[in-house]
Design an enzyme around this catalytic site. Structure first.
Site, PDB file in Angstrom:
ATOM      1  CB  THR A 163      -0.752  -0.030   1.344  1.00 20.10           C
ATOM      2  OG1 THR A 163      -1.504  -1.170   1.277  1.00 20.10           O
ATOM      3  CG2 THR A 163      -2.055   1.071   1.195  1.00 20.10           C
ATOM      4  CG  HIS A 175      -0.977   4.568 -11.904  1.00 18.98           C
ATOM      5  ND1 HIS A 175       0.294   5.041 -11.895  1.00 18.98           N
ATOM      6  CD2 HIS A 175      -0.535   3.218 -11.440  1.00 18.98           C
ATOM      7  CE1 HIS A 175       1.284   4.630 -11.452  1.00 18.98           C
ATOM      8  NE2 HIS A 175       0.784   3.248 -11.051  1.00 18.98           N
ATOM      9  CE  LYS A 179      -1.158   5.331  -7.873  1.00 20.52           C
ATOM     10  NZ  LYS A 179      -1.189   4.438  -6.733  1.00 20.52           N
TER      11      LYS A 179
HETATM   12  N1  LIG Z   1       3.614  -2.039  -4.234  1.00 16.24           N
HETATM   13  C1  LIG Z   1       2.921  -2.497  -5.428  1.00 16.24           C
HETATM   14  O1  LIG Z   1       3.679  -3.116  -6.280  1.00 16.24           O
HETATM   15  C2  LIG Z   1       1.596  -2.061  -5.826  1.00 16.24           C
HETATM   16  C3  LIG Z   1       0.751  -2.435  -6.943  1.00 16.24           C
HETATM   17  C4  LIG Z   1      -0.461  -2.190  -7.181  1.00 16.24           C
HETATM   18  C5  LIG Z   1      -1.153  -1.505  -6.029  1.00 16.24           C
HETATM   19  N2  LIG Z   1      -0.379  -0.824  -5.083  1.00 16.24           N
HETATM   20  C6  LIG Z   1      -1.013  -0.078  -4.023  1.00 16.24           C
HETATM   21  O2  LIG Z   1      -1.784  -0.973  -3.245  1.00 16.24           O
HETATM   22  C7  LIG Z   1      -2.836  -0.326  -2.639  1.00 16.24           C
HETATM   23  C8  LIG Z   1      -4.410  -1.333  -3.260  1.00 16.24           C
HETATM   24  O3  LIG Z   1      -4.503  -1.139  -4.405  1.00 16.24           O
HETATM   25  P1  LIG Z   1      -5.743  -1.968  -5.121  1.00 16.24           P
HETATM   26  O4  LIG Z   1      -5.487  -1.408  -6.756  1.00 16.24           O
HETATM   27  O5  LIG Z   1      -5.431  -3.325  -4.762  1.00 16.24           O
HETATM   28  O6  LIG Z   1      -6.895  -1.022  -4.478  1.00 16.24           O
HETATM   29  P2  LIG Z   1      -8.291  -1.489  -4.246  1.00 16.24           P
HETATM   30  O7  LIG Z   1      -9.165  -0.378  -3.825  1.00 16.24           O
HETATM   31  O8  LIG Z   1      -8.731  -2.506  -5.392  1.00 16.24           O
HETATM   32  O9  LIG Z   1      -8.124  -2.450  -2.879  1.00 16.24           O
HETATM   33  C9  LIG Z   1      -8.127  -2.243  -1.612  1.00 16.24           C
HETATM   34  C10 LIG Z   1      -8.962  -3.073  -0.604  1.00 16.24           C
HETATM   35  O10 LIG Z   1      -8.506  -2.838   0.612  1.00 16.24           O
HETATM   36  C11 LIG Z   1      -9.663  -2.764   1.305  1.00 16.24           C
HETATM   37  N3  LIG Z   1      -9.485  -2.054   2.569  1.00 16.24           N
HETATM   38  C12 LIG Z   1     -10.039  -0.544   2.809  1.00 16.24           C
HETATM   39  N4  LIG Z   1      -9.450  -0.333   3.957  1.00 16.24           N
HETATM   40  C13 LIG Z   1      -9.244  -1.531   4.793  1.00 16.24           C
HETATM   41  C14 LIG Z   1      -8.986  -1.845   6.034  1.00 16.24           C
HETATM   42  N5  LIG Z   1      -9.048  -0.702   6.797  1.00 16.24           N
HETATM   43  N6  LIG Z   1      -8.636  -3.029   6.333  1.00 16.24           N
HETATM   44  C15 LIG Z   1      -8.632  -4.048   5.397  1.00 16.24           C
HETATM   45  N7  LIG Z   1      -9.019  -3.849   4.182  1.00 16.24           N
HETATM   46  C16 LIG Z   1      -9.207  -2.534   3.595  1.00 16.24           C
HETATM   47  C17 LIG Z   1     -10.777  -2.368   0.492  1.00 16.24           C
HETATM   48  O11 LIG Z   1     -12.101  -2.832   0.628  1.00 16.24           O
HETATM   49  C18 LIG Z   1     -10.462  -2.869  -0.822  1.00 16.24           C
HETATM   50  O12 LIG Z   1     -10.976  -4.235  -1.026  1.00 16.24           O
HETATM   51  C19 LIG Z   1      -2.919   0.978  -3.134  1.00 16.24           C
HETATM   52  O13 LIG Z   1      -2.347   1.954  -2.136  1.00 16.24           O
HETATM   53  C20 LIG Z   1      -2.165   0.962  -4.463  1.00 16.24           C
HETATM   54  O14 LIG Z   1      -1.396   2.258  -4.801  1.00 16.24           O
HETATM   55  C21 LIG Z   1       0.777  -1.166  -4.694  1.00 16.24           C
HETATM   56  O1  LIG Z   2      -2.526   0.196  -9.149  1.00 16.22           O
HETATM   57  C1  LIG Z   2      -2.050   1.150  -8.065  1.00 16.22           C
HETATM   58  O2  LIG Z   2      -2.709   1.795  -7.349  1.00 16.22           O
HETATM   59  C2  LIG Z   2      -0.476   0.984  -8.263  1.00 16.22           C
HETATM   60  N1  LIG Z   2       0.153   1.722  -6.869  1.00 16.22           N
HETATM   61  C3  LIG Z   2       1.396   1.608  -6.752  1.00 16.22           C
HETATM   62  C4  LIG Z   2       1.959   3.011  -6.833  1.00 16.22           C
HETATM   63  O3  LIG Z   2       1.290   3.884  -6.470  1.00 16.22           O
HETATM   64  O4  LIG Z   2       3.258   3.169  -7.064  1.00 16.22           O
HETATM   65  C5  LIG Z   2       2.233   0.827  -7.705  1.00 16.22           C
HETATM   66  C6  LIG Z   2       1.811   0.598  -8.888  1.00 16.22           C
HETATM   67  C7  LIG Z   2       0.345   0.194  -9.124  1.00 16.22           C
END
Ligand SMILES: NC(=O)c1ccc[n+]([C@@H]2O[C@H](COP(=O)([O-])OP(=O)(O)OC[C@H]3O[C@@H](n4cnc5c(N)ncnc54)[C@H](O)[C@@H]3O)[C@@H](O)[C@H]2O)c1
Ligand SMILES: O=C(O)C1=N[C@H](C(=O)O)CCC1
Length: 246
Positions: free
Chosen positions: A76, A132, A136
């Protein structure tokens, strides 16, 4: 040894992909799926929790994992020096627990950051564009922020002056957000997943480093490396590059 893995944010785009990946891995067992409103409790007896939720929830979830003695792999975004130091303090009283926080688990995105840091001192100009999917919720991406920071660190270390920019009149946002002196531009477009371009320029040449995640499968090898690696890495690790020995 089989590792038991809990997924927090299991109903989300990344969480669903992680659940499938854990279920397919021979050396991992799914300990539980948790999403908003669920009591995390003992995380289903997990050894490791994988956390992909929202910036406003991630710190509390990670602190809960640490209190329970469960290692955490966190994707996250939204981490700050202050929230990272709260994790370090929690880990100080749980010295066997490891937490890995990485802005991007795609190998190519990690390499992009490293290549950009290498290139940074050789060019007058640098700008970052992240692109993105439109669902997002944050901008700039965590990856773009980290990319700008490592570029800025490398330029400072080499005494590179600020990039030239004669623009004195611009609509708000036209020159992007300044992250540690590096302009970062955010595009949100249906059809995209996660993409980043780092543009460098000097007289007579430019260098473009681009990474594309076309599918969330791209993040899974990094997540798996994190799950398998974090159990032997007590304390806080920031960035997948540490786990990959890059
Ligand atoms: N590090 C990486 O490689 C990478 C890759 C993709 C996304 N991300 C990041 O990951 C995060 C999630 O992305 P996503 O696309 O899956 O988002 P998303 O909105 O599809 O999923 C988030 C989930 O978290 C749940 N949630 C919200 N609050 C919560 C809580 N307090 N406890 C438990 N669950 C909770 C939501 O209900 C939802 O199901 C974002 O911050 C995104 O930027 C990081
Ligand atoms: O889909 C997203 O949200 C992603 N979040 C991460 C970021 O903010 O860097 C990584 C890439 C996908």
């Amino acid at each position: 040894m089989t590792l038991r893995v809990a997924v927090i944010g299991a109903a989300g785009r990344m969480g669903q992909q992680v659940v499938e990946t854990v279920e397919r891995a021979d050396d991992l067992e799914l300990a539980g799926r948790f999403d908003v409103g669920d009591d995390l409790g003992d995380l289903g007896g997990a050894d490791v929790a994988v956390e992909f939720t929202v910036p406003g929830a991630t710190l509390a979830n990670v602190l809960h994992c640490v209190e329970q003695g469960v290692h955490a792999v966190v994707g996250t975004t939204g981490w700050t020096d202050e929230s990272l130091s709260q994790v370090r303090s929690a880990l100080a009283v749980q010295p066997k627990v490891g937490v890995l926080i990485a802005p991007n688990f795609a190998i190519g995105a990690v390499l992009t950051m490293l290549f950009a840091a290498q290139a940074a001192r050789f060019y007058e100009s640098v700008e970052v564009i992240e692109l993105h999917h439109p669902d997002k919720i944050d901008a700039p991406s965590g990856t773009a922020i980290r990319t700008a920071e490592v570029i800025a660190d490398a330029r400072r270390a080499a005494d590179v002056p600020p990039a030239p920019d004669a623009t004195t009149s611009a609509l708000d946002g036209a020159r992007g957000a300044q992250v540690d002196g590096v302009p970062v531009h955010a595009v949100r477009l249906r059809g995209l997943v996660a993409h980043e371009e780092v543009l460098f320029g000097s007289p007579g040449e430019t260098l473009t480093i681009r990474h594309d995640s076309f599918h969330r499968a791209s993040f899974m090898p990094g997540v798996l490396a994190g799950v398998r690696g974090v159990v032997d890495r007590p304390g806080l690790t920031v960035g997948l590059e540490e786990i990959l020995d890059l």
